[in-house]
Structure formats: structure tokens, C-alpha cells
Design an enzyme around this catalytic site. Sequence first.
Site, PDB file in Angstrom:
ATOM      1  N   LYS A 164       2.499   2.481   2.533  1.00  0.00           N
ATOM      2  CA  LYS A 164       1.732   1.233   2.482  1.00  0.00           C
ATOM      3  C   LYS A 164       1.520   0.844   1.020  1.00  0.00           C
ATOM      4  O   LYS A 164       1.886   1.563   0.100  1.00  0.00           O
ATOM      5  CB  LYS A 164       0.365   1.386   3.157  1.00  0.00           C
ATOM      6  N   SER A 204       6.284  -2.172   9.158  1.00  0.00           N
ATOM      7  CA  SER A 204       4.978  -2.419   8.542  1.00  0.00           C
ATOM      8  C   SER A 204       5.048  -2.952   7.112  1.00  0.00           C
ATOM      9  O   SER A 204       4.088  -3.544   6.631  1.00  0.00           O
ATOM     10  CB  SER A 204       4.131  -1.151   8.560  1.00  0.00           C
TER      11      SER A 204
END
Length: 202
Positions: free
Chosen positions: A113, A66
Site C-alpha cells: 500500500k 488494490s
Amino acid sequence: MTETTDPGSGPADHPGPGDAAEGTRAGMSHSTRSAIEWVAVIVGALVVALVVKTFLIQAFYIPSESMVPTLEVGDRVLVNKLSYSTGDIDRGDIVVFARPGGPGSDGIEDLIKRVVALPGETVEGRGGQVLIDGRPLAEPYLPDALETSVFPPYVVPEDHVWLMGDNRGASDDSRRFKAVPTDDIVGRAFVVIWPFTQLGTL
């Protein structure tokens, strides 16, 4: 006149049974003391490591794609857990946070993230870009030609942040679970420690 020496009078020359026992006890005392000191050192080191991991700095493993290319699968990063105790969350920070809804079927409890939008801002995905309050967001950390999927305008609530992975096509992020409470943020990732070839700050 000739001097004579009593055969039993010199402990240095003829140690008795009591002297041998004292030497044995001294040796045992020294060994016991050394063992206790080593146990204290080991316990102390474990306590320090636990305190550091719990309150200061913790290493995290990157399990998914990710955050590619910023972070690759298998990378290990250090996370500063005190970052936001003394300062504000900034756009562009890479953070570790508790996975919304709890651990997934893969057992992963925390995600990593990038902070894209801050409290009170309106974030939107349009034309392959992220827009903040209607203006395109400069994202130099993304690969050239990478486009962000379309998502509707969303106002980030107070005490929340909008988080997205750098690998926009392979990231489960705020586009699905919306903004994340700042209280759920574990800390800021600040350095890659493994592999050594990728050693560096974030």
C-alpha cells in the site's frame, strides 16, 4: 663404435604401468577439484542470494487490484529492506508490510500500500478526499475524478503509519485495520521489474 639404447630405459618412449596409474590419478584429481570448485560456486551463489533476499532486496508479486493504476495485477516489484534502517518513512512511499492478523484465506502474508499519514497526524476521509490535520491531501498518483470513501478522523499513533491503496474502491487497507506498526513494514518498493514494458521506478 656403435651406440645402443636399452629398450627399457626411456620412460618417455615406453611408459610403464606405474606411469599410466599416475596419469589416471592426476586426471581424477583434476576432475574432483573442478567438481568441488563448482559446488563451492553454487553454494556461494545460493548463500549470497539468501542473504540478499533476507536482508537487502526482495522481489514481490502483486496479487490484487488494490494499487491500480500504479501497479497492475501480476506486476513484480523489488523491495528495499534497508530503506528504513537508514532513513525515515515518507508520505507517498509504497511499502510492503505484514498483513494485519496474519495470512488471509488466500494465503497472502504481505500487502502493498501507499503511506498516506504519518505518526501524530489526524487523517480523515471527507468530501471524496483525504484530509491530513484538516487540510486536503494532494494525491497526484490517483486517477482523475477518483474519490475516497468517508471515514472518521483518526490520530495515527507513534511508530505507526496509515496505509491506503491507490485503487480506493478495491483496497483492503487502514480504513479497515487502522494504522500499521512501522515494525511490520518489510521495506519500500522502489522499482517495477516485470513486465518489462512497465519497467521503471516508483
